[in-house]
Scaffold this active site. Structure first.
Site, mmCIF file in Angstrom:
data_model
loop_
_atom_site.group_PDB
_atom_site.id
_atom_site.type_symbol
_atom_site.label_atom_id
_atom_site.label_comp_id
_atom_site.label_asym_id
_atom_site.label_seq_id
_atom_site.Cartn_x
_atom_site.Cartn_y
_atom_site.Cartn_z
ATOM 1 C CB SER A 118 44.099 36.294 29.757
ATOM 2 O OG SER A 118 45.329 36.372 29.064
ATOM 3 C CE1 TYR A 161 42.515 40.730 26.951
ATOM 4 C CE2 TYR A 161 44.568 39.658 27.596
ATOM 5 C CZ TYR A 161 43.271 39.581 27.145
ATOM 6 O OH TYR A 161 42.708 38.356 26.871
#
Length: 257
Positions: free
Chosen positions: A130, A143
């Site tokens: 990500s 995350y």
């Protein structure tokens, strides 16, 4: 029998797009997901869906066995992931465990089994990280931590494979926030505002195209879009300043959200 590609988290989003594109390129595709809908969704374009939990190494090995029975396993995509927003001290123990186990251990377990499966004949591993892997992301700390770990793990794994002379290439894709169900589920959470601070959510098809394109090259890491990675890296290099900038971006994302 032809070359086989395994894709985790293939019931929707990036995983489904990647699985479809690999099938179009002639791969025999085995896609996994914890959602049984994966079986029906993938069958629509001739791929095979298998219900499996990426947190379980035995599940990966069972999938590898299915894939190896269909041909030479040449590609393994670790895509499955989950997202949780908010301060980590407010998150339930089960949520923390699930995010870490799915996002990080899922990639580690999948990569280990992929190496076991492809070590002799060679192949490609693609891990989906990500944009948050590059620097601090308040509101998405847990995350971001898992995705930073995925990026570091992937490049370190490539080093180990090179040292061992194993003909496997490990690629990592770091996309910005995209218009997926995972993002849509947290759209109403105040701490998701940073996801909306860019020029707009990426189309999942664009991310899938970039992912599959990496499998044909030598590049180890790619960010989509590249300029956002530069901004994120600056935040990591100068975190005091970077966190101030991120507060402004969060306010801008809140207006856009």
């Amino acid at each position: 029998m032809g070359d086989v590609a395994v894709v985790t988290g293939a019931a929707r989003g990036f995983g489904l797009g990647i699985a479809r594109r690999l099938a179009e390129r002639g791969y025999v595709v085995v896609g996994t997901d914890v959602d049984p809908v994966v079986e029906d969704v993938l069958s629509r374009f001739g791929a095979r869906g298998v219900v499996a939990d990426v947190r379980d190494p035995a599940a990966h090995r069972a999938v590898a066995g299915v894939a190896a029975g269909l041909g030479r396993v040449a590609v393994w995509v670790n895509n499955a992931g989950v997202l949780a927003t908010g301060p980590v001290w407010e998150q339930d123990d089960d949520v923390v465990r699930r995010v870490v186990e799915v996002n990080l251990l899922g990639v580690v377990n999948g990569s280990r089994v992929a190496v076991e499966t492809m070590r002799a004949s060679g192949g490609r591993i693609l891990n989906i990280a990500s944009m948050s892997a590059y620097g601090p992301v308040p509101g998405l700390a847990l995350y971001a931590a898992t995705k930073a770990a995925v990026l570091n793990f992937s490049t370190s794994l490539q080093g180990d494979l090179d040292l061992a002379g194993v003909p496997i290439r490990v690629h990592t894709l770091c996309p910005d926030a995209a218009d997926t169900a995972m993002v849509d589920r947290v759209r109403d959470d105040a701490d998701s505002a940073i996801l909306f601070s860019g020029g707009g959510l990426l189309p999942p098809d664009e991310v899938a195209d970039r992912a599959v394109a990496m499998l044909g090259g030598r590049r180890l890491v790619r960010a989509v879009p590249a300029h956002r990675a530069g901004m994120a890296r600056l935040g990591a290099l100068a975190p005091t300043v970077g966190l101030r900038v991120l507060r402004a971006l969060r306010a801008w994302g809140e207006r856009r959200r």
